[in-house]
Design a protein around this motif. Structure first.
Motif, PDB file in Angstrom:
ATOM      1  N   LEU A 102      44.558 -17.103 -87.896  1.00 10.81           N
ATOM      2  CA  LEU A 102      46.038 -16.984 -87.026  1.00 10.81           C
ATOM      3  C   LEU A 102      47.059 -17.347 -88.262  1.00 10.81           C
ATOM      4  CD1 LEU A 102      47.815 -16.651 -84.740  1.00 10.81           C
ATOM      5  CD2 LEU A 102      47.055 -19.076 -84.020  1.00 10.81           C
ATOM      6  N   ASP A 103      46.588 -18.556 -88.896  1.00  8.40           N
ATOM      7  CA  ASP A 103      47.675 -18.774 -89.837  1.00  8.40           C
ATOM      8  C   ASP A 103      48.041 -17.987 -90.894  1.00  8.40           C
ATOM      9  OD1 ASP A 103      45.219 -19.347 -91.087  1.00  8.40           O
ATOM     10  OD2 ASP A 103      45.581 -21.153 -91.825  1.00  8.40           O
ATOM     11  N   ASN A 104      47.123 -17.225 -91.514  1.00 11.52           N
ATOM     12  CA  ASN A 104      47.240 -16.233 -92.416  1.00 11.52           C
ATOM     13  C   ASN A 104      48.364 -15.214 -91.698  1.00 11.52           C
ATOM     14  OD1 ASN A 104      46.628 -14.831 -95.252  1.00 11.52           O
ATOM     15  ND2 ASN A 104      45.873 -13.228 -93.420  1.00 11.52           N
ATOM     16  N   VAL A 105      47.913 -14.650 -90.447  1.00 15.34           N
ATOM     17  CA  VAL A 105      48.684 -13.773 -89.830  1.00 15.34           C
ATOM     18  C   VAL A 105      50.007 -13.978 -89.445  1.00 15.34           C
ATOM     19  CG1 VAL A 105      48.744 -12.241 -87.597  1.00 15.34           C
ATOM     20  CG2 VAL A 105      46.480 -12.656 -88.770  1.00 15.34           C
ATOM     21  N   VAL A 106      50.221 -15.219 -89.342  1.00 15.94           N
ATOM     22  CA  VAL A 106      51.744 -15.646 -89.044  1.00 15.94           C
ATOM     23  C   VAL A 106      52.417 -15.453 -90.320  1.00 15.94           C
ATOM     24  CG1 VAL A 106      53.038 -17.825 -88.799  1.00 15.94           C
ATOM     25  CG2 VAL A 106      51.197 -17.302 -87.178  1.00 15.94           C
ATOM     26  N   TYR A 107      51.817 -15.775 -91.456  1.00 12.21           N
ATOM     27  CA  TYR A 107      52.202 -15.527 -92.771  1.00 12.21           C
ATOM     28  C   TYR A 107      52.677 -14.209 -93.290  1.00 12.21           C
ATOM     29  CZ  TYR A 107      52.129 -15.392 -98.200  1.00 12.21           C
ATOM     30  OH  TYR A 107      52.758 -14.866 -99.421  1.00 12.21           O
ATOM     31  N   ARG A 108      51.571 -13.493 -92.849  1.00 10.55           N
ATOM     32  CA  ARG A 108      51.648 -12.066 -93.195  1.00 10.55           C
ATOM     33  C   ARG A 108      52.710 -11.219 -92.660  1.00 10.55           C
ATOM     34  NH1 ARG A 108      49.206 -10.977 -98.128  1.00 10.55           N
ATOM     35  NH2 ARG A 108      46.936 -11.161 -98.128  1.00 10.55           N
ATOM     36  N   ASN A 135      47.453 -23.974 -80.978  1.00 11.65           N
ATOM     37  CA  ASN A 135      47.662 -24.966 -82.094  1.00 11.65           C
ATOM     38  C   ASN A 135      46.336 -24.908 -83.038  1.00 11.65           C
ATOM     39  OD1 ASN A 135      45.860 -26.190 -80.433  1.00 11.65           O
ATOM     40  ND2 ASN A 135      47.440 -27.842 -80.176  1.00 11.65           N
ATOM     41  N   ILE A 136      45.653 -24.006 -83.052  1.00 11.12           N
ATOM     42  CA  ILE A 136      44.339 -23.740 -83.809  1.00 11.12           C
ATOM     43  C   ILE A 136      44.670 -22.745 -85.018  1.00 11.12           C
ATOM     44  CG2 ILE A 136      41.837 -23.269 -83.837  1.00 11.12           C
ATOM     45  CD1 ILE A 136      42.066 -24.127 -80.863  1.00 11.12           C
ATOM     46  N   PRO A 137      44.789 -23.297 -86.289  1.00 12.78           N
ATOM     47  CA  PRO A 137      45.129 -22.400 -87.319  1.00 12.78           C
ATOM     48  C   PRO A 137      44.131 -21.227 -87.686  1.00 12.78           C
ATOM     49  CG  PRO A 137      46.103 -24.606 -87.869  1.00 12.78           C
ATOM     50  CD  PRO A 137      45.212 -24.671 -86.641  1.00 12.78           C
ATOM     51  N   SER A 138      42.809 -21.833 -87.271  1.00 13.24           N
ATOM     52  CA  SER A 138      41.808 -21.015 -87.989  1.00 13.24           C
ATOM     53  C   SER A 138      41.259 -20.040 -86.834  1.00 13.24           C
ATOM     54  CB  SER A 138      40.595 -21.962 -88.029  1.00 13.24           C
ATOM     55  OG  SER A 138      39.950 -22.830 -86.857  1.00 13.24           O
ATOM     56  N   LEU A 139      42.029 -19.908 -85.699  1.00 17.61           N
ATOM     57  CA  LEU A 139      41.517 -19.120 -84.706  1.00 17.61           C
ATOM     58  C   LEU A 139      41.791 -17.519 -85.219  1.00 17.61           C
ATOM     59  CD1 LEU A 139      42.624 -19.175 -80.918  1.00 17.61           C
ATOM     60  CD2 LEU A 139      42.802 -17.093 -82.443  1.00 17.61           C
ATOM     61  N   LEU A 140      40.622 -16.477 -84.946  1.00 13.33           N
ATOM     62  CA  LEU A 140      40.633 -15.429 -85.469  1.00 13.33           C
ATOM     63  C   LEU A 140      41.167 -14.427 -84.668  1.00 13.33           C
ATOM     64  CD1 LEU A 140      36.865 -15.211 -87.364  1.00 13.33           C
ATOM     65  CD2 LEU A 140      39.145 -15.970 -88.163  1.00 13.33           C
ATOM     66  N   VAL A 141      41.931 -13.662 -84.979  1.00 14.74           N
ATOM     67  CA  VAL A 141      42.639 -12.638 -84.139  1.00 14.74           C
ATOM     68  C   VAL A 141      41.949 -11.537 -83.674  1.00 14.74           C
ATOM     69  CG1 VAL A 141      45.096 -13.639 -84.795  1.00 14.74           C
ATOM     70  CG2 VAL A 141      44.338 -11.621 -85.941  1.00 14.74           C
ATOM     71  N   LYS A 142      42.248 -10.619 -82.789  1.00 17.25           N
ATOM     72  CA  LYS A 142      41.529  -9.482 -82.579  1.00 17.25           C
ATOM     73  C   LYS A 142      42.482  -8.272 -82.205  1.00 17.25           C
ATOM     74  CE  LYS A 142      39.742 -11.244 -78.540  1.00 17.25           C
ATOM     75  NZ  LYS A 142      40.453 -12.448 -78.496  1.00 17.25           N
ATOM     76  N   VAL A 143      42.272  -7.274 -82.297  1.00 15.68           N
ATOM     77  CA  VAL A 143      42.998  -5.856 -82.017  1.00 15.68           C
ATOM     78  C   VAL A 143      43.651  -6.121 -80.950  1.00 15.68           C
ATOM     79  CG1 VAL A 143      43.062  -3.225 -82.254  1.00 15.68           C
ATOM     80  CG2 VAL A 143      41.641  -4.459 -83.394  1.00 15.68           C
ATOM     81  N   GLY A 144      44.936  -5.798 -80.931  1.00 17.62           N
ATOM     82  CA  GLY A 144      45.903  -5.762 -79.764  1.00 17.62           C
ATOM     83  C   GLY A 144      46.498  -7.166 -79.480  1.00 17.62           C
TER      84      GLY A 144
END
Length: 210
Positions: A102-108, A135-144
């Motif tokens: 999630l933190d990388n997605v926010v950055y991207r 509030n969990i930066p390591s959470l992995l996002v999913k499609v959608g």
């Protein structure tokens, strides 16, 4: 939790590559890696010529990738273990998981100027994921998945500053950003070609497979 508190430019100099740890500064002439007198490994022996072993190459590639995403050694190794258990190419699985944090997605998406800033924003609960506060930066996002900045948080100046600089690095094809609505959507999981990083993930696999 342990964290690095020294000068971030030293990390890039040690790895001999831009890791974009300081956001917009990394795109400016102030970046140490763009100054010949500074673009060497830190320390009195930084300019020394050293014979690099196969193990050293593998270690440096691992360290470069780990530091790019701002992870501790145990965290990074855990991602490798999970990637190795999945079907497909282990190295690609590893990078896809790291990019899906999630933190990388926010950055991207351009909602933060650096990954460390994105991690701080997420920890402070400044975003919602599919309408729910996270509030969990390591959470992995999913499609959608939809990442959004709640209306009461949208006046934070750091968001506007980050949105101005995203044009320099661009938004990956697997994400869609709507800055007018302060939200981003995960259109697909990243493929290897979408991960524009100078990293040889096979060296990391070889290191951990010993």
């Amino acid at each position: 939790m342990a964290r690095y508190t020294e000068a971030k430019c030293r990390i890039c100099r040690r790895e001999g590559a831009k890791l974009f740890l300081k956001g917009d500064r990394c795109f400016s002439p102030k970046c140490a890696m763009d100054r010949p007198t500074r673009a060497v490994a830190p320390g009195q022996h930084g300019r020394a010529r050293k014979k690099v072993s196969e193990y050293a190459l593998q270690m440096r590639e691992k360290q470069k990738t780990r530091r790019t995403y701002g992870l501790l050694e145990r965290q990074f190794h855990n991602y490798f273990v999970k990637a190795d258990r999945q079907k497909g190419v282990t190295g690609t699985n590893l990078l896809v998981m790291l990019e899906s944090r999630l933190d990388n997605v926010v950055y991207r998406l351009g909602f933060a100027n650096s990954r460390s800033q994105a991690r701080q924003f997420v920890r402070h609960g400044l975003f919602t994921l599919n309408g729910h506060k996270v509030n969990i930066p390591s959470l992995l996002v999913k499609v959608g998945d939809i990442i959004e900045i709640p209306e009461k948080r949208r006046k934070i100046k750091a968001f506007a500053d980050a949105a101005e600089t995203v044009g320099r690095r661009g938004t990956p094809n697997w994400l869609e950003a709507d800055y007018a609505a302060f939200k981003g959507t995960v259109k697909a999981l990243p493929q290897r070609d979408d991960i524009r990083m100078d990293v040889n993930e096979q060296l990391i696999v070889e290191l951990y497979s010993k």
